[in-house]
Design a protein around this motif. Sequence first.
Motif, PDB file in Angstrom:
ATOM      1  N   TYR A  18      87.805  54.116 -65.827  1.00 30.51           N
ATOM      2  CA  TYR A  18      86.779  53.963 -66.870  1.00 30.51           C
ATOM      3  C   TYR A  18      87.188  53.000 -67.971  1.00 30.51           C
ATOM      4  O   TYR A  18      86.327  52.350 -68.565  1.00 30.51           O
ATOM      5  CB  TYR A  18      86.423  55.343 -67.455  1.00 30.51           C
ATOM      6  N   LEU A  36      83.500  59.028 -68.260  1.00 29.89           N
ATOM      7  CA  LEU A  36      84.623  59.808 -67.752  1.00 29.89           C
ATOM      8  C   LEU A  36      84.348  61.296 -67.871  1.00 29.89           C
ATOM      9  O   LEU A  36      84.551  62.051 -66.917  1.00 29.89           O
ATOM     10  CB  LEU A  36      85.902  59.435 -68.508  1.00 29.89           C
ATOM     11  N   GLU A  40      84.115  63.102 -64.380  1.00 29.95           N
ATOM     12  CA  GLU A  40      85.387  63.728 -64.026  1.00 29.95           C
ATOM     13  C   GLU A  40      85.528  65.159 -64.552  1.00 29.95           C
ATOM     14  O   GLU A  40      86.271  65.944 -63.974  1.00 29.95           O
ATOM     15  CB  GLU A  40      86.557  62.876 -64.544  1.00 29.95           C
TER      16      GLU A  40
END
Length: 93
Positions: A18, A36, A40
């Motif tokens: 990222y 992110l 994630e």
Amino acid sequence: MSKVQQGMVLLIEAFHKYSGTEGDKHTLTKGELKGLLNAELGDFLGKTNDKTALDQIFKDLDANADGTVDFQEYVTLVACITTLCHEFFTKGK
């Protein structure tokens, strides 16, 4: 490689996936951080569509107030979330 070493590599790779898409490849902008967090960590945090919440997370992470989140600041976030998960999953054991 040990599991801990694999985890470290994964943390580094996730950061660099990222970082740099909008600016400096060694830091995260607010937009990069949002990407992110959603991709994630969305399963743990939920989607960060609330601009006020994202602004607060970014401000809290940006310890040196330089307008970006560097790797050390990112690792602090991951460590805090990991600690909370550990406490949740080991509660009552």
